[in-house]
Design an enzyme around this catalytic site. Structure first.
Site, mmCIF file in Angstrom:
data_model
loop_
_atom_site.group_PDB
_atom_site.id
_atom_site.type_symbol
_atom_site.label_atom_id
_atom_site.label_comp_id
_atom_site.label_asym_id
_atom_site.label_seq_id
_atom_site.Cartn_x
_atom_site.Cartn_y
_atom_site.Cartn_z
ATOM 1 N N GLY A 58 1.410 -0.795 -0.223
ATOM 2 C CA GLY A 58 0.033 -0.155 0.008
ATOM 3 C C GLY A 58 0.649 1.173 0.102
ATOM 4 O O GLY A 58 1.133 2.044 1.059
ATOM 5 N N SER A 91 1.168 4.826 0.428
ATOM 6 C CA SER A 91 0.373 5.682 0.439
ATOM 7 C C SER A 91 1.227 7.373 -0.012
ATOM 8 O O SER A 91 0.268 7.991 0.373
ATOM 9 C CB SER A 91 0.255 6.264 1.968
ATOM 10 O OG SER A 91 1.267 6.249 2.493
ATOM 11 N N GLY A 92 1.891 7.264 -0.893
ATOM 12 C CA GLY A 92 2.843 8.526 -0.380
ATOM 13 C C GLY A 92 4.116 8.884 0.605
ATOM 14 O O GLY A 92 3.911 10.597 0.258
ATOM 15 N N VAL A 146 6.762 8.389 3.346
ATOM 16 C CA VAL A 146 7.807 7.497 3.290
ATOM 17 C C VAL A 146 8.202 5.736 4.025
ATOM 18 O O VAL A 146 8.782 5.440 3.533
ATOM 19 C CB VAL A 146 9.359 8.700 4.013
ATOM 20 C CG1 VAL A 146 8.906 8.634 6.262
ATOM 21 C CG2 VAL A 146 10.979 8.201 3.773
ATOM 22 N N SER A 189 6.097 4.378 3.788
ATOM 23 C CA SER A 189 5.227 2.766 2.153
ATOM 24 C C SER A 189 6.366 3.253 1.698
ATOM 25 O O SER A 189 6.746 1.941 1.087
ATOM 26 C CB SER A 189 4.296 3.381 2.145
ATOM 27 O OG SER A 189 4.185 4.631 1.994
ATOM 28 N N MET A 233 -4.208 3.550 -2.891
ATOM 29 C CA MET A 233 -5.675 3.897 -2.679
ATOM 30 C C MET A 233 -6.345 5.277 -2.510
ATOM 31 O O MET A 233 -5.723 6.353 -1.489
ATOM 32 C CB MET A 233 -5.687 3.342 -0.967
ATOM 33 C CG MET A 233 -5.720 1.898 -0.570
ATOM 34 S SD MET A 233 -5.823 1.567 1.150
ATOM 35 C CE MET A 233 -4.317 1.096 1.644
ATOM 36 N N CYS A 253 -10.242 1.879 9.609
ATOM 37 C CA CYS A 253 -9.632 2.316 7.793
ATOM 38 C C CYS A 253 -8.947 1.012 8.326
ATOM 39 O O CYS A 253 -8.973 -0.233 7.461
ATOM 40 C CB CYS A 253 -9.212 3.417 7.937
ATOM 41 S SG CYS A 253 -8.299 3.613 7.109
ATOM 42 N N GLY A 291 3.685 0.390 5.471
ATOM 43 C CA GLY A 291 4.606 1.245 6.612
ATOM 44 C C GLY A 291 4.714 1.216 7.652
ATOM 45 O O GLY A 291 5.437 2.092 8.151
ATOM 46 N N CYS A 309 -7.726 9.221 8.931
ATOM 47 C CA CYS A 309 -6.945 8.551 7.980
ATOM 48 C C CYS A 309 -7.402 8.539 6.491
ATOM 49 O O CYS A 309 -6.792 8.011 5.778
ATOM 50 C CB CYS A 309 -6.696 6.734 8.752
ATOM 51 S SG CYS A 309 -9.335 6.052 8.450
#
Length: 394
Positions: free
Chosen positions: A9, A11-12, A14, A16, A35, A102, A126, A202
């Site tokens: 996943g 997430s954008g 650091v 992950s 996502m 979540c 992450g 989240c």
């Protein structure tokens, strides 16, 4: 290892990004998935569009690592399972924890299913937590452990995961400290190396919670009552052994006659226990804290100072159907007790507690009084660094 496939996943952020890098280094076949979650511009604090920026960063990282990347839109599932649930809980005067939900409902359920459909053996995130596997009575048991970095341990947010979910999950950064993660990202030239950690809920970034809630919950003027700390309400009955669990876990019940009206508010369901900001009442010696919200009568009860007796209780109760054991093999039977360490919110230091299983639910009795035990939040219990189970505070 025969090239096991992992969907990360991305997430954008650091954490992950580094998780994906580490897995690739370990020889996994890695796929990056971003996502896209429910997003509503009308309630975000800034004009920036966090999910666009984040998905872009995730794509740049995937490119750099040379792994396939795609975006999945989970807005519908989010709205249904998280957003609607939040509205329902606030309406009932409870304070939900969207991050725990979540993880249970989206990342390790909907997202996990998508990953398995892509032929993955595992999903990875992450999160700062660890997993190990032990054998007991010929059965494989997955243990959820706190992250190595005490400042970043996120095991609490995963307190609702099941054995089935843990079996398919990897936490590559759990053994690292945050500065080490940033260092790896720098060395690998990842665009997220210095990116700040995301804030806020989240799924919608930084929002004004009242604005968010006001979309469905209508403002309704009510009074703010201040209850003095020497109020007879706090004398309580002395607890005999039979009713000790009940007495220690029971909320204080207030009426307007227990204090004086000191202000007005726009809806008790917009507030939560322990809250200090947003009351707009001045002129008190110490700041006012919310000690109870009564959504039925639309009254907010407050007390002066963070040591006000209305904020503290030693016990809490979890209804039978809201108890969750990560370690199902350790589940208590009626009449059994267990010594644990527990917390009622993220980043709170663990405190000694005793679990008491009764026929109608679980009582958690702390060694020390806890501040602002809040219905709808999660209590999680541990044995040292292992998270054993959790439940919704009733």
């Amino acid at each position: 290892m025969d090239m096991k496939r992992v969907v990360v996943g991305l997430s954008g952020g650091v954490d992950s990004s580094v998780a994906a890098y580490l897995l690739k280094e370990q020889g996994y076949e890695v796929i990056g998935l971003f996502m896209k979650n429910w997003h509503d511009d009308s309630v975000t604090i800034s004009d920036e569009c966090p999910w666009l920026e984040d998905s872009n960063d995730a794509m740049i990282v995937a490119n750099k690592l040379g792994i396939p990347f795609q975006t999945v839109d989970l807005s519908e599932e989010y709205k249904e399972r998280i957003v609607d649930y939040m509205f329902r809980e606030y309406e009932r005067g409870r304070t939900p924890n969207p991050d725990v939900l979540c993880n249970r409902e989206i990342k390790f359920d909907v997202f996990l299913k998508i990953a398995l459909d892509l032929g993955a053996n595992f999903v990875a995130t992450g999160h700062y937590c660890r997993k190990d596997t032990v054998t007991k009575d010929d059965k494989t048991i997955h243990r959820l452990l706190a992250g190595k970095d005490p400042n970043k341990d996120q095991s609490y947010f995963l307190c609702q995961l099941s054995q089935e979910q843990l079996a398919k999950t990897l936490f590559p950064v759990g053994e690292l400290l945050k500065p080490e993660v940033r260092q790896i990202a720098k060395e690998q030239g990842l665009v997220t190396a210095d990116k700040r950690d995301s804030q806020g809920l989240c799924f919608i970034g930084k929002v004004r919670l009242p604005d968010f809630l006001q979309q469905q919950l209508k403002p309704k003027e009510g009074v703010i009552v201040e209850v003095p700390e020497n109020s007879p309400v706090f004398n309580g009955q002395s607890a005999t052994d039979e009713n000790k669990l009940l007495t220690e876990s029971k909320k204080f019940v207030y009426t307007p006659q227990d204090g004086k009206v000191v202000g007005k508010h726009q809806g008790a369901h917009f507030f939560t226990k322990g809250q200090r900001k947003g009351l707009a009442v001045g002129g008190t010696k110490d700041p006012l804290f919310i000690i109870e919200t009564d959504v039925d009568n639309n009254i907010i009860y407050t007390g002066q100072g963070k040591n006000h007796p209305g904020l503290y209780r030693k016990g809490l109760f979890v209804k039978q159907d809201e108890i969750h054991w990560v370690r199902e093999d350790l589940k208590l039977n009626e009449g059994e007790t267990m010594e644990v360490q527990a917390r009622i919110r993220y980043r709170q230091p663990l405190d000694q507690a005793t679990l008491h299983q009764t026929d109608n639910g679980l009582y958690v009795l702390f060694a020390n009084p806890q501040s602002a035990i809040t219905e709808g939040q999660f209590v999680a219990w541990y044995n040292d660094e292992e998270l054993l189970g959790s439940g919704v505070i009733s």
